[in-house]
Design an enzyme around this catalytic site. Structure first.
Site, PDB file in Angstrom:
ATOM      1  CG  HIS A   1       1.917  -7.845   6.867  1.00  0.00           C
ATOM      2  ND1 HIS A   1       1.021  -7.141   7.626  1.00  0.00           N
ATOM      3  CD2 HIS A   1       2.268  -7.021   5.844  1.00  0.00           C
ATOM      4  CE1 HIS A   1       0.835  -5.953   7.075  1.00  0.00           C
ATOM      5  NE2 HIS A   1       1.582  -5.852   6.005  1.00  0.00           N
TER       6      HIS A   1
ATOM      7  CB  SER B   1      -0.677  -4.685   3.151  1.00  0.00           C
ATOM      8  OG  SER B   1       0.620  -4.264   3.068  1.00  0.00           O
TER       9      SER B   1
ATOM     10  CD  GLU C   1      -0.272  -8.379  11.087  1.00  0.00           C
ATOM     11  OE1 GLU C   1      -1.143  -7.872  11.817  1.00  0.00           O
ATOM     12  OE2 GLU C   1      -0.279  -8.229   9.841  1.00  0.00           O
TER      13      GLU C   1
END
Ligand code: CAA
Length: 314
Positions: free
Chosen positions: A165, A144, A177
């Site tokens: 992600h 993250s 992502e």
């Protein structure tokens, strides 16, 4: 909700091999994120190995995957109990849990790492699997907050390395992502984007920058909510109500921190503070420090900003 059903249907019905050469996926780390990623890949028709070195965590992952597959199946196959059962059975048959990480990467096309947010732990893992995994296999991190390029630096496959992600809960959140570093090849990037679509996610492309897109905005928002509470502007409950009814968020910031886990949020917030030590936005929150020290970690511990009973599901 209709959109969610559509997404899940799409993920299940798309043939992985028609879209990309990725057929086998290895997920390393069986926590909330890793088990969610493994579940979604398995229900989308991929062969998935879920590797987790802690036996208890692996058992928890198996239980939560089965529970969450049933929740998805209920939605996707509302009309037919038989189809719903088949959906769960098929997905589980695509999934192989193991405690042997080295063996899990020997024959695979994509490795997704979802272990502790600690650069040393990630470096140790990637440097040990790099010589063992097939040459063509793509490595991805679900980090993250850490730099993908820095994580990839210990491998000899920097062109076959990127970020994937996901968001919690993985089976429900539609976004993925996709992060490319300056060294990620066009082919790797293309395969990661295509793979994300075959599991029913909407992909966005993001540079390798702190927090990528979502967490770069979410981090300051959650920190500001903590400071607002510390200043006595409003109660946690009223701040949550305000953001749900005034901004249309599905959860208020305190509900979301309870859901993510206050300890997890603290690790991320501390990382932000280290990166931007002079920023007021990332100054550590006393309330957060105290609650984590007292073991009030949110839904998973039964108490955070709110109290939860044992049936509360993550
Ligand atoms: N697996 C499968 N299905 C799940 C699920 C899971 N883990 N969790 C929830 N669901 C399903 C439920 O079964 C339910 O389905 P139906 O509508 O068919 O009944 C549906 O999702 C809604 O769930 P609930 O009724 O339990 O509760 P809700 O309506 O409050 O939704 C929520 C729960 C989806 C979590 C919603 O509150 C939400 O979207 N919250 C915001 C979450 C968020 O912001 N996530 C991002 C966190 S930040 C992050 O992830 C970054 C990172 O780096 C880790």
């Amino acid at each position: 909700m209709a959109q969610t059903v559509l997404m899940l249907n799409r993920g299940f019905s798309t043939s992985p091999s028609a879209m990309t050469a990725i057929k086998h996926v290895t997920v390393i780390g069986g926590g909330i994120m890793g088990s969610g990623i493994a579940q979604v890949a398995a229900q989308s028709g991929y062969q998935v190995t879920l590797a987790e070195i802690n036996e208890g965590a692996l058992q928890t992952a198996k239980v939560s995957i089965e529970t969450n597959l049933k929740r998805v199946a209920k939605k996707v196959h509302k009309e037919s109990l038989e189809e719903a059962e088949k959906f769960v059975t098929n997905a589980l048959s695509n999934l192989r849990p193991t405690m042997n990480v080295m063996e899990a990467v020997q024959s695979t096309d994509l490795v997704i790492e979802a272990v502790l947010e600690n650069i040393n732990v990630k470096h140790k893992l990637f440097s040990s699997i790099d010589p063992i995994a097939p040459e063509h296999a793509i490595f991805a991190s679900n980090t993250s907050a850490l730099s993908i390029q820095e994580i990839a630096s210990v491998t000899k496959r920097k062109d076959r390395f990127g970020g994937l992600h996901f968001f919690n809960p993985v089976p429900v959140m539609k976004l993925l992502e996709v992060i490319r570093t300056p060294e990620t090849s066009d082919e790797t990037y293309g395969k990661m984007m295509a793979w994300g679509n075959t599991i029913g996610k909407t992909t966005i492309t993001c540079k390798d920058t702190p927090g990528f897109v979502v967490n770069r905005l979410l981090g300051p928002y959650l920190n500001e909510a903590l400071k607002m509470l510390e200043r006595g502007v409003a109660t946690a409950q009223d701040i949550d109500t305000a953001m749900k009814l005034g901004a249309g968020y599905p959860m208020g910031p305190f509900e979301l921190m309870d859901y993510i886990g206050l300890d997890t949020h603290k690790i991320v917030a501390d990382g932000w503070h280290r990166k931007f030590p002079n920023s007021h936005t990332f100054r550590p929150s006393e309330i957060l420090e105290t609650m984590v020290a007292e073991g009030k970690l949110g839904v998973k511990s039964g108490e955070g900003f709110y109290k939860y009973d044992k049936s509360s599901k993550l």
